[in-house]
Design a protein around this motif. Structure first.
Motif, PDB file in Angstrom:
ATOM      1  N   PHE A   4       0.870  -1.115  -0.018  1.00 22.25           N
ATOM      2  CA  PHE A   4      -0.031  -0.085  -0.037  1.00 22.25           C
ATOM      3  C   PHE A   4       0.863   1.103   0.279  1.00 22.25           C
ATOM      4  CE2 PHE A   4      -2.761  -3.438   1.413  1.00 22.25           C
ATOM      5  CZ  PHE A   4      -4.118  -2.877   0.799  1.00 22.25           C
TER       6      PHE A   4
ATOM      7  N   ARG B 147      -4.795   8.100  12.420  1.00 18.55           N
ATOM      8  CA  ARG B 147      -4.337   6.867  12.901  1.00 18.55           C
ATOM      9  C   ARG B 147      -5.395   5.758  11.809  1.00 18.55           C
ATOM     10  NH1 ARG B 147      -4.056   7.335  19.397  1.00 18.55           N
ATOM     11  NH2 ARG B 147      -2.316   8.876  19.285  1.00 18.55           N
ATOM     12  N   ALA B 148      -6.103   6.394  11.066  1.00 18.84           N
ATOM     13  CA  ALA B 148      -6.636   5.191  10.393  1.00 18.84           C
ATOM     14  C   ALA B 148      -6.055   4.834   9.136  1.00 18.84           C
ATOM     15  CB  ALA B 148      -8.152   6.080   9.601  1.00 18.84           C
ATOM     16  N   PRO B 149      -6.137   3.475   8.663  1.00 19.42           N
ATOM     17  CA  PRO B 149      -5.268   3.105   7.627  1.00 19.42           C
ATOM     18  C   PRO B 149      -5.823   3.607   6.263  1.00 19.42           C
ATOM     19  CG  PRO B 149      -6.908   1.682   8.303  1.00 19.42           C
ATOM     20  CD  PRO B 149      -6.988   2.714   9.306  1.00 19.42           C
TER      21      PRO B 149
ATOM     22  N   GLY C 261     -11.647  -3.684   4.009  1.00 22.38           N
ATOM     23  CA  GLY C 261     -11.819  -4.887   4.528  1.00 22.38           C
ATOM     24  C   GLY C 261     -11.167  -4.820   5.868  1.00 22.38           C
ATOM     25  N   PHE C 262      -9.709  -4.589   5.966  1.00 22.62           N
ATOM     26  CA  PHE C 262      -8.852  -4.431   7.142  1.00 22.62           C
ATOM     27  C   PHE C 262      -9.370  -2.855   7.635  1.00 22.62           C
ATOM     28  CE2 PHE C 262      -5.138  -2.139   8.663  1.00 22.62           C
ATOM     29  CZ  PHE C 262      -4.796  -2.929   9.585  1.00 22.62           C
TER      30      PHE C 262
ATOM     31  N   LYS D 105     -12.621  -2.701   9.494  1.00 20.02           N
ATOM     32  CA  LYS D 105     -12.464  -3.244  10.868  1.00 20.02           C
ATOM     33  C   LYS D 105     -11.903  -2.306  11.756  1.00 20.02           C
ATOM     34  CE  LYS D 105     -11.350  -7.683   9.241  1.00 20.02           C
ATOM     35  NZ  LYS D 105     -10.836  -8.856   9.509  1.00 20.02           N
ATOM     36  N   GLN D 106     -10.786  -1.641  11.400  1.00 25.56           N
ATOM     37  CA  GLN D 106      -9.957  -0.661  12.494  1.00 25.56           C
ATOM     38  C   GLN D 106     -10.677   0.528  12.453  1.00 25.56           C
ATOM     39  OE1 GLN D 106      -6.332  -0.873  13.001  1.00 25.56           O
ATOM     40  NE2 GLN D 106      -6.766  -3.023  12.646  1.00 25.56           N
TER      41      GLN D 106
ATOM     42  N   MET E 268       0.491   5.106   8.344  1.00 25.62           N
ATOM     43  CA  MET E 268      -0.643   5.541   8.018  1.00 25.62           C
ATOM     44  C   MET E 268      -0.732   7.145   8.005  1.00 25.62           C
ATOM     45  SD  MET E 268      -2.711   2.581  10.089  1.00 25.62           S
ATOM     46  CE  MET E 268      -2.125   0.812   9.948  1.00 25.62           C
TER      47      MET E 268
ATOM     48  N   LEU F  77      -9.283   9.782  12.956  1.00 25.53           N
ATOM     49  CA  LEU F  77      -9.437   9.218  11.351  1.00 25.53           C
ATOM     50  C   LEU F  77      -8.233  10.057  10.789  1.00 25.53           C
ATOM     51  CD1 LEU F  77     -13.255   9.397  10.796  1.00 25.53           C
ATOM     52  CD2 LEU F  77     -11.442   7.360  10.451  1.00 25.53           C
TER      53      LEU F  77
ATOM     54  N   TYR G  89      -6.996  -0.123   2.687  1.00 26.23           N
ATOM     55  CA  TYR G  89      -6.801  -1.578   2.590  1.00 26.23           C
ATOM     56  C   TYR G  89      -8.380  -1.851   2.930  1.00 26.23           C
ATOM     57  CZ  TYR G  89      -5.116  -6.150   4.168  1.00 26.23           C
ATOM     58  OH  TYR G  89      -4.676  -7.506   4.231  1.00 26.23           O
TER      59      TYR G  89
END
Lengths: 81, 151
Positions: A7, B117-119, B53-54, B57-58, A78, B114, B51
């Protein structure tokens, strides 16, 4: 079969986002080493600070077994939404 | 509680109308809508990547923790992914609670989390090409003040 995902800037460095491995190395560190041997720039980026590995959607710290793993992802730091 | 990643434009008004509907015991809904800033032409487009799906969930775990911490009745997060132009909404966050203070604080808290820290990984497209954006020190400090508040 293991799906390997990169990613963010990692896929820009590698030039690919997704790959399917017929036979993944037995451990996460072995996978990282194999990727580094193939592409030194990617190897350096994967070893960089804040890069997380995720195995089957669970964040892994340190090494981990990849036996039976369906999906491995490497995430750069991230950047938030 | 609802967390959605959207590849198509999001309509904050319609989402908020839906979120506010049928709430006879909610006294306050606070919301935040983030728009893409042009930065005087420096940003021609923003491209958040996730990402899938992941990420859901996060974010769901972050939202569940906010629901518990602020005793919310409900929460909503919708985040765009893919290429977005200036003026378009990149995210909407809403929190419902019996009273305004909890709803406002939860919305602020979720926005800070968000943002840092969010992916997501954000690419900025500009006149000089493209670059990946990292969270700023201020973004990390904004999120960290909620950590300190729990100590």
């Amino acid at each position: 079969m293991t799906r390997l995902l990169l990613f963010g800037r990692l896929h820009d460095i590698a030039g690919w986002r997704e790959r399917r491995l017929d036979a993944a190395p037995a451990t996460l560190f072995a996978l990282r080493d194999a990727l580094a041997r193939e592409d030194a720039a990617l190897g350096e980026a994967l070893a960089g600070p804040g890069v997380h590995a995720v195995v089957d959607q669970i964040i892994v710290r340190g090494d981990a077994s990849l036996v039976g793993a369906a999906e491995v992802a490497f995430l750069p730091p991230m950047s938030g939404g | 509680m609802s967390v959605t990643l959207s590849k198509t434009p999001i309509a904050p008004g319609a989402l908020l109308d839906g979120f506010c509907a049928n709430r006879s015991e909610t006294g306050a809904v606070a919301s935040f809508t983030g728009l893409v800033r042009a930065e005087q032409g420096v940003t021609q487009a923003l491209e958040p990547e996730s990402y899938e799906g992941f990420a859901e969930k996060q974010i769901e775990a972050m939202v569940a923790s906010a629901v518990e911490r602020f005793s919310l009745q409900d929460a909503l997060v919708v985040h765009r992914i893919g290429r977005i132009g200036p003026g378009e909404a990149v995210r909407i966050i809403a929190a419902a609670a019996p009273h305004r203070k909890a709803a406002l604080e939860a919305c602020d808290h979720l926005t800070d989390y968000l943002k840092s820290r969010a992916p997501f990984w954000k690419k900025e497209h500009g006149p000089d090409g493209e670059r990946w954006i990292e969270p700023t020190i201020a973004d990390h400090q904004d999120a960290a003040r909620w950590d300190e508040a729990t100590k």
